[in-house]
Design a protein around this motif. Structure first.
Motif, PDB file in Angstrom:
ATOM      1  N   ALA A   1       0.869  -1.181   0.000  1.00  0.00           N
ATOM      2  CA  ALA A   1       0.000   0.000   0.000  1.00  0.00           C
ATOM      3  C   ALA A   1       0.900   1.224   0.000  1.00  0.00           C
ATOM      4  O   ALA A   1       1.638   1.451   0.963  1.00  0.00           O
ATOM      5  N   PRO A   2       0.896   2.027  -1.075  1.00  0.00           N
ATOM      6  CA  PRO A   2       1.834   3.146  -1.174  1.00  0.00           C
ATOM      7  C   PRO A   2       1.520   4.314  -0.252  1.00  0.00           C
ATOM      8  O   PRO A   2       2.226   5.315  -0.247  1.00  0.00           O
ATOM      9  N   GLY A   3       0.482   4.202   0.542  1.00  0.00           N
ATOM     10  CA  GLY A   3       0.097   5.271   1.470  1.00  0.00           C
ATOM     11  C   GLY A   3      -1.031   4.780   2.351  1.00  0.00           C
ATOM     12  O   GLY A   3      -1.406   3.593   2.314  1.00  0.00           O
TER      13      GLY A   3
ATOM     14  N   ASP B   1      -2.023 -10.279   6.481  1.00  0.00           N
ATOM     15  CA  ASP B   1      -1.311  -9.889   7.702  1.00  0.00           C
ATOM     16  C   ASP B   1      -0.350  -8.753   7.377  1.00  0.00           C
ATOM     17  O   ASP B   1       0.285  -8.744   6.304  1.00  0.00           O
ATOM     18  N   VAL B   2      -0.234  -7.801   8.311  1.00  0.00           N
ATOM     19  CA  VAL B   2       0.705  -6.696   8.114  1.00  0.00           C
ATOM     20  C   VAL B   2       2.113  -7.208   8.373  1.00  0.00           C
ATOM     21  O   VAL B   2       2.418  -7.724   9.450  1.00  0.00           O
ATOM     22  N   GLU B   3       2.958  -7.067   7.370  1.00  0.00           N
ATOM     23  CA  GLU B   3       4.333  -7.559   7.483  1.00  0.00           C
ATOM     24  C   GLU B   3       5.283  -6.451   7.902  1.00  0.00           C
ATOM     25  O   GLU B   3       6.236  -6.684   8.637  1.00  0.00           O
ATOM     26  N   SER B   4       5.043  -5.231   7.443  1.00  0.00           N
ATOM     27  CA  SER B   4       5.883  -4.105   7.852  1.00  0.00           C
ATOM     28  C   SER B   4       5.109  -2.809   7.644  1.00  0.00           C
ATOM     29  O   SER B   4       4.225  -2.725   6.797  1.00  0.00           O
ATOM     30  N   ARG B   5       5.452  -1.832   8.479  1.00  0.00           N
ATOM     31  CA  ARG B   5       4.806  -0.517   8.382  1.00  0.00           C
ATOM     32  C   ARG B   5       5.849   0.523   8.030  1.00  0.00           C
ATOM     33  O   ARG B   5       7.051   0.282   8.120  1.00  0.00           O
ATOM     34  N   GLY B   6       5.389   1.703   7.687  1.00  0.00           N
ATOM     35  CA  GLY B   6       6.281   2.792   7.332  1.00  0.00           C
ATOM     36  C   GLY B   6       5.586   3.709   6.359  1.00  0.00           C
ATOM     37  O   GLY B   6       4.354   3.855   6.377  1.00  0.00           O
ATOM     38  N   GLY B   7       6.378   4.328   5.466  1.00  0.00           N
ATOM     39  CA  GLY B   7       5.768   5.149   4.434  1.00  0.00           C
ATOM     40  C   GLY B   7       4.829   4.344   3.569  1.00  0.00           C
ATOM     41  O   GLY B   7       3.794   4.824   3.119  1.00  0.00           O
ATOM     42  N   ALA B   8       5.206   3.081   3.338  1.00  0.00           N
ATOM     43  CA  ALA B   8       4.342   2.127   2.625  1.00  0.00           C
ATOM     44  C   ALA B   8       4.137   0.920   3.540  1.00  0.00           C
ATOM     45  O   ALA B   8       5.054   0.487   4.227  1.00  0.00           O
ATOM     46  N   THR B   9       2.911   0.375   3.529  1.00  0.00           N
ATOM     47  CA  THR B   9       2.593  -0.798   4.344  1.00  0.00           C
ATOM     48  C   THR B   9       2.642  -2.045   3.473  1.00  0.00           C
ATOM     49  O   THR B   9       2.092  -2.056   2.375  1.00  0.00           O
ATOM     50  N   VAL B  10       3.322  -3.077   3.994  1.00  0.00           N
ATOM     51  CA  VAL B  10       3.439  -4.337   3.255  1.00  0.00           C
ATOM     52  C   VAL B  10       2.536  -5.368   3.915  1.00  0.00           C
ATOM     53  O   VAL B  10       2.649  -5.635   5.120  1.00  0.00           O
ATOM     54  N   PHE B  11       1.605  -5.932   3.132  1.00  0.00           N
ATOM     55  CA  PHE B  11       0.708  -6.997   3.596  1.00  0.00           C
ATOM     56  C   PHE B  11       1.146  -8.315   2.979  1.00  0.00           C
ATOM     57  O   PHE B  11       1.707  -8.352   1.882  1.00  0.00           O
ATOM     58  N   ARG B  12       0.875  -9.426   3.688  1.00  0.00           N
ATOM     59  CA  ARG B  12       1.145 -10.750   3.133  1.00  0.00           C
ATOM     60  C   ARG B  12      -0.097 -11.609   3.269  1.00  0.00           C
ATOM     61  O   ARG B  12      -0.692 -11.711   4.352  1.00  0.00           O
ATOM     62  N   PHE B  13      -0.484 -12.245   2.135  1.00  0.00           N
ATOM     63  CA  PHE B  13      -1.603 -13.177   2.133  1.00  0.00           C
ATOM     64  C   PHE B  13      -1.100 -14.555   2.550  1.00  0.00           C
ATOM     65  O   PHE B  13      -0.100 -15.051   2.013  1.00  0.00           O
ATOM     66  N   THR B  14      -1.781 -15.167   3.504  1.00  0.00           N
ATOM     67  CA  THR B  14      -1.440 -16.510   3.957  1.00  0.00           C
ATOM     68  C   THR B  14      -2.717 -17.345   4.003  1.00  0.00           C
ATOM     69  O   THR B  14      -3.832 -16.818   3.868  1.00  0.00           O
ATOM     70  N   LYS B  15      -2.555 -18.659   4.212  1.00  0.00           N
ATOM     71  CA  LYS B  15      -3.732 -19.521   4.329  1.00  0.00           C
ATOM     72  C   LYS B  15      -4.596 -19.064   5.508  1.00  0.00           C
ATOM     73  O   LYS B  15      -5.828 -19.013   5.409  1.00  0.00           O
ATOM     74  N   ALA B  16      -3.942 -18.745   6.626  1.00  0.00           N
ATOM     75  CA  ALA B  16      -4.699 -18.343   7.815  1.00  0.00           C
ATOM     76  C   ALA B  16      -5.449 -17.036   7.578  1.00  0.00           C
ATOM     77  O   ALA B  16      -6.610 -16.887   7.991  1.00  0.00           O
ATOM     78  N   SER B  17      -4.803 -16.079   6.891  1.00  0.00           N
ATOM     79  CA  SER B  17      -5.462 -14.784   6.693  1.00  0.00           C
ATOM     80  C   SER B  17      -6.638 -14.910   5.728  1.00  0.00           C
ATOM     81  O   SER B  17      -7.693 -14.292   5.916  1.00  0.00           O
ATOM     82  N   VAL B  18      -6.470 -15.745   4.667  1.00  0.00           N
ATOM     83  CA  VAL B  18      -7.574 -15.930   3.718  1.00  0.00           C
ATOM     84  C   VAL B  18      -8.735 -16.656   4.404  1.00  0.00           C
ATOM     85  O   VAL B  18      -9.912 -16.315   4.204  1.00  0.00           O
TER      86      VAL B  18
END
Length: 742
Positions: free
Chosen positions: A471-473, A488-505
Motif C-alpha cells: 500500500a503506497p500510502g 497480515d501486516v508484514e511491515s509498516r512505514g511510508g508504505a505498508t506491506v501486507f502478506r496473504f497466507t492460508k490463515a489470513s484468507v
C-alpha cells in the motif's frame, strides 16, 4: 491607580465600574454567590481561600513583584529589590492591583492581608527580626561575612538564595551555628537550628530578592517548518485511528475479562500490546483513550468482559477527521492517567512495591490533577515560537515560570508524559505544536485545523506474485478493513506491506465473504492484474472452506466429503472431541459446537457453523457490544463570568452601596447579615488597620444589639476590642450577626 485609601475595603469602593468588572472577571470565585454589597465583596476578596486561588494563577514575574511589595515595607522600593526600573515593574503592580492583591494606602502599596499569611517566606527569605524568638543586634552583613571561617561561609553561601533556615547537627555543625549566631547572621531557634533574619538575608543578597526576577527563561529547541510539523502530526493521528480499530476488532472476537478489582489483567495488556505492535505505554494510552471516549466498556454480564460499545459503531461509521476529533476532546477532558499503569499509584510513581500495581482501565489509573497539568503543558508549549521543538527540560522550566506556586522545585511537571501523549494524538508533530494542537489550546475547531493535514488516502494496492501487497500510502477505510482481514501486516512505514497466507484468507472467509467477493475486491483495488498464485490460494481454500458443518447433538459434523470425515476421525489431535461416525456423512461429539469449531479450525479443517434447520451461521457480521456508558462526567470547573453578567453584578453592588450610604448617620449604617467567613475577614482587616467597625451581635438575653467596635485581637473564634462606651469586650464570632464599616 486610584488615590490612596485608608483600608482595603475603601480601595475597592473607590474603583470605577470597569475596574470592578475586571476584578470580578479575573477572580470569578468572588461572584459565586453574588455578594450583597461592596463591603461584602471586599471581605470575600481578602479571605485566605480566595487569595490563595488568585496566587495560584500568577506567573513568576507577577509573584516576584508581589513579594517585593510584601518585603519592601517603608525602607525599600520594590523596583530596587528586583533590580529593575520603575517603568518595568509598574505594569505588574497595576495588574496585581486590578486583581485585588494590592491596595493603595497613604504609606504606599500594601498587599491584601491574606497575602502575607500565605507567602510566609517571600523570595525564600526568613521572618523579620521582630518575629524571631531572640533579639539580634544590627550588624554589617558584609563585614560579618568576611570575618567568617571557611565552614561558616560555605553554610551561608548554600542558604543565601535557597532557604532561610537549616539544622546544624553534630559537634562541627553546632560550632558553625554558634559562629553564625555570634556574628549576628543567624538566630538560634533551638539547639541545632538557625534562621537567617529577613534583613540579614536581604543584605547578603546585595539588596535584591532574585538575581533575575522579571525575565522569563529563553525558549530552547530547533525550529521546524509548519508544513513538516503538520504533516507528521497528521500521519500520527491516522496511525492512532488504525491502532484503535485494530484493538476493537481484536476485543470483539476475543474479549478480555474484567478483573475483580476492575481493569485489565497484565496478561491481556501484554496481548494487546503485541497485537497493536506498540510499546506497553502506547497500548495503555490507546485503551484508556478509547475508554475515556466511551468506545470501550464492561458488558455487564455475570462474568464481565471488555467490549466495544454501541457508540463504537457510530464512531467507526463517521469520517476519519470526526473520529479523531472525538478522541482529542476525550483526551483534553479526561482525568485518566495511562502513565500510572504498572506503578504503585504514587505521584511521582514509585516501583518500591509499597502499593498494589495499577492495571490498565483500573480505578487507580485516574488522577484528577492530570487534566489541568495537561492543559498547562500545552498552553506553555503554545507560548514558544511557531515550529519550535518542545524539549522536555525547556518546557519544565517554562512551566515553573508560568505556575511557580503550583509547581515549586521538586514537584514533577509531567511535561514528558503530556508531550508524549500529544505526539501520539497528533497535537504535536516531530516534537513541535501542530496547527491542530494550537487550535485545541485556543478553543478553536480542531477538525478544521487538522482536516487539511490528514494524509490523502489511496484506493489501490500493488499485489505481487510472492503473495505480498504494497500500500503506497494510507488506504481508504473500506479497502484498509478488507486488507487487514484478508492479509497480515508484514511491515509498516511510508508504505505498508501486507502478506496473504492460508490463515489470513481463511479469516476473511470466516467473516462470510465468498471467494468471488474477495477476488473481486482485490482485483478492483490492485493496480495490476491479480497474480495467479493468489488466485489459486483463494480458490483452493474457498473450495474446501465450509465443507464441514457443525451443529448440536451435543454437536455434530456433517460433510458430503466422506474422506474428510475419515481424516478427522484419524486425527489424534482431535481426540478431545470424541468424534463418532453415525452415518457416512455425519460425525457427532459430546463437546459444544463452539469447541468443535475452534479445534477443527485450529487443525486446518475449515468448518463453518450451521443452524438447526441447516442454515449457515455467518460469524463476524454482528459482533458483540457492551451497552453505552452513561454520559461522561466532566471534572468540576469554575464558572467563567462573562462581561454582561459582570456589568450587571457591578450595577447591583453600586445600588446596594448607595442604599447603605442613605441610612441616617446617627443610627449608624445598616448592618447586613454576613456569614462567619466574611465576618472574620472584616474583623481581621479592622484589627490590622486599627479602625472601628459597626457590629450587630446577640447578647446574653438573646436580643440583637449593635455597637461601634474597635477590635484589637481576633483569634480562637473570638474578637477582643473596645466598644463605643470605651469598655473592653470579647465577642464570639458565631454571636456576631453582621459587620459594616464605620
Amino acid at each position: 491607580m486610584p488615590s490612596t485609601a485608608r483600608s482595603y475595603a475603601e480601595d475597592l469602593r473607590t474603583r470605577s465600574d470597569d475596574e470592578l468588572r475586571v476584578l470580578l472577571q479575573r477572580r470569578p470565585d468572588l461572584a459565586r454567590p453574588a455578594p450583597s454589597d461592596l463591603t461584602a465583596l471586599a471581605a470575600r476578596a481578602s479571605t485566605r481561600a480566595s487569595v490563595q486561588r488568585a496566587l495560584g494563577g500568577l506567573e513568576a514575574d507577577q509573584l516576584h513583584a508581589l513579594e517585593a511589595v510584601l518585603v519592601s515595607g517603608d525602607e525599600n522600593d520594590p523596583a530596587r529589590l528586583l533590580g529593575c526600573t520603575t517603568a518595568e515593574i509598574d505594569p505588574l503592580l497595576q495588574d496585581l492591583w486590578a486583581a485585588g492583591l494590592l491596595w493603595r494606602s497613604p504609606e504606599g502599596l500594601r498587599t491584601a492581608r491574606a497575602v502575607g499569611e500565605l507567602l510566609t517566606r517571600p523570595a525564600k527569605l526568613g521572618p523579620p527580626t521582630a518575629d524571631l524568638p531572640a533579639a539580634t543586634r544590627a550588624v554589617d552583613a558584609d563585614a560579618a561575612y568576611n570575618h567568617l571561617s571557611s565552614g561558616a561561609r560555605k553554610a551561608i553561601d548554600q542558604l543565601r538564595w535557597t532557604h532561610p533556615s537549616a539544622a546544624f547537627t553534630g559537634a562541627t555543625g553546632r560550632t558553625v551555628l554558634t559562629e553564625l549566631t555570634d556574628a549576628g547572621l543567624m538566630v538560634r531557634t533551638d539547639l541545632e537550628t538557625g534562621t537567617i533574619p529577613r534583613e540579614v538575608g536581604l543584605a547578603l543578597r546585595g539588596g535584591q530578592l532574585y538575581p533575575d526576577a522579571l525575565r522569563p527563561p529563553p525558549p530552547e529547541g530547533k525550529v521546524l517548518t509548519s508544513a513538516d510539523v503538520d504533516a507528521a502530526a497528521g500521519a500520527e493521528a491516522l496511525e492512532l485511528l488504525w491502532r484503535l480499530e485494530e484493538l476493537a476488532t481484536a476485543w470483539e472476537t476475543d474479549p478480555p475479562r474484567v478483573l475483580r478489582s476492575g481493569g485489565l489483567s497484565v496478561r491481556d495488556h501484554r496481548i494487546a500490546t503485541a497485537r497493536l505492535e506498540a510499546s506497553p505505554e502506547l497500548s495503555a494510552f490507546i485503551i484508556e483513550l478509547a475508554y475515556a471516549a466511551g468506545l470501550l466498556s464492561e458488558d455487564g454480564q455475570l462474568e464481565p468482559c471488555w467490549l466495544p460499545t454501541s457508540e463504537y459503531d457510530n464512531w467507526a461509521a463517521s469520517t476519519p477527521i470526526e473520529r479523531w476529533a472525538r478522541l482529542v476532546d476525550a483526551w483534553w477532558e479526561t482525568i485518566r492517567a495511562p502513565f500510572l499503569v504498572g506503578t504503585g499509584g504514587e505521584h511521582p510513581p514509585s516501583r518500591t512495591g509499597s502499593a498494589p500495581t495499577i492495571n490498565v482501565l483500573g480505578p487507580g489509573a485516574a488522577w484528577p490533577l492530570i487534566r489541568h497539568r495537561r492543559q498547562d503543558v500545552l498552553r506553555t508549549v503554545a507560548t514558544l515560537p511557531e515550529g519550535t521543538v518542545a524539549e522536555t527540560h525547556s518546557v519544565d522550566v517554562l512551566l515553573r515560570w508560568h505556575r511557580p506556586l503550583r509547581l515549586p522545585p521538586g514537584v514533577p511537571t509531567r511535561a514528558d508524559v503530556v508531550l508524549r501523549e500529544a505526539g501520539w494524538l497528533g497535537l504535536t508533530g516531530r516534537g513541535a505544536l501542530s496547527s491542530a494542537g494550537r487550535a485545541v489550546v485556543d478553543g478553536h475547531d480542531v477538525s478544521a485545523a487538522m482536516s487539511a493535514h490528514f494524509p490523502e488516502p489511496v484506493d489501490h494496492v500493488l499485489i505481487q506474485a510472492d503473495l505480498t501487497a504494497i500500500a503506497p500510502g494510507p488506504l481508504e477505510d473500506s479497502l484498509r478493513r478488507v486488507m487487514h482481514v484478508a492479509a497480515d501486516v508484514e511491515s509498516r512505514g511510508g508504505a505498508t506491506v501486507f502478506r496473504f497466507t492460508k490463515a489470513s484468507v481463511r479469516r476473511a472467509l470466516d467473516t462470510g465473504m465468498t471467494s468471488d467477493e474477495l477476488l473481486r475486491t482485490l482485483q478492483g483495488a490492485s493496480s495490476t492484474p491479480l497474480p495467479q498464485p493468489l488466485t489459486y490460494l483463494i480458490s483452493d481454500l474457498a473450495r474446501r472452506h465450509g465443507q464441514a458443518r457443525v451443529g448440536t447433538a451435543s454437536s455434530y459434523v456433517r460433510s458430503d466429503d466422506e474422506t474428510a470425515l475419515t481424516a478427522m476421525l484419524a486425527d489424534r489431535d482431535l481426540s478431545p472431541l470424541q468424534l463418532r461416525r453415525i452415518a457416512p456423512s455425519v460425525l457427532v461429539s459430546p463437546a459444544s459446537p463452539g469447541t468443535v469449531l475452534d479445534l477443527l479450525r485450529e487443525h486446518q479443517h475449515s468448518p463453518i457453523a450451521e443452524t438447526s434447520d441447516g442454515g449457515v451461521v455467518i460469524t463476524g457480521r454482528t459482533p458483540p457490544r457492551a451497552h453505552s456508558r452513561h454520559a461522561r462526567a466532566h471534572p468540576v470547573q469554575v464558572t467563567v463570568l462573562d462581561e454582561p453578567a459582570a456589568r450587571a453584578m457591578v450595577s447591583e453592588l453600586r445600588q446596594a452601596e448607595t442604599a447603605r450610604a442613605q441610612q441616617p448617620p446617627k443610627a449608624g449604617p445598616r448592618i447586613p447579615a454576613t456569614d462567619p467567613t466574611v465576618t472574620l475577614g472584616m474583623l481581621q482587616d479592622a484589627t490590622a488597620e486599627q479602625v472601628p467597625v459597626w457590629i450587630g451581635y446577640v447578647d446574653a438575653s438573646g436580643s440583637v444589639r449593635r455597637t461601634l467596635f474597635t477590635p484589637h485581637r481576633v483569634e480562637g473564634g473570638r474578637a477582643v476590642g473596645v466598644t463605643d462606651d470605651d469598655r473592653t469586650q470579647t465577642f464570639s464570632i458565631h454571636r456576631i450577626t453582621g459587620v459594616a464599616p464605620a
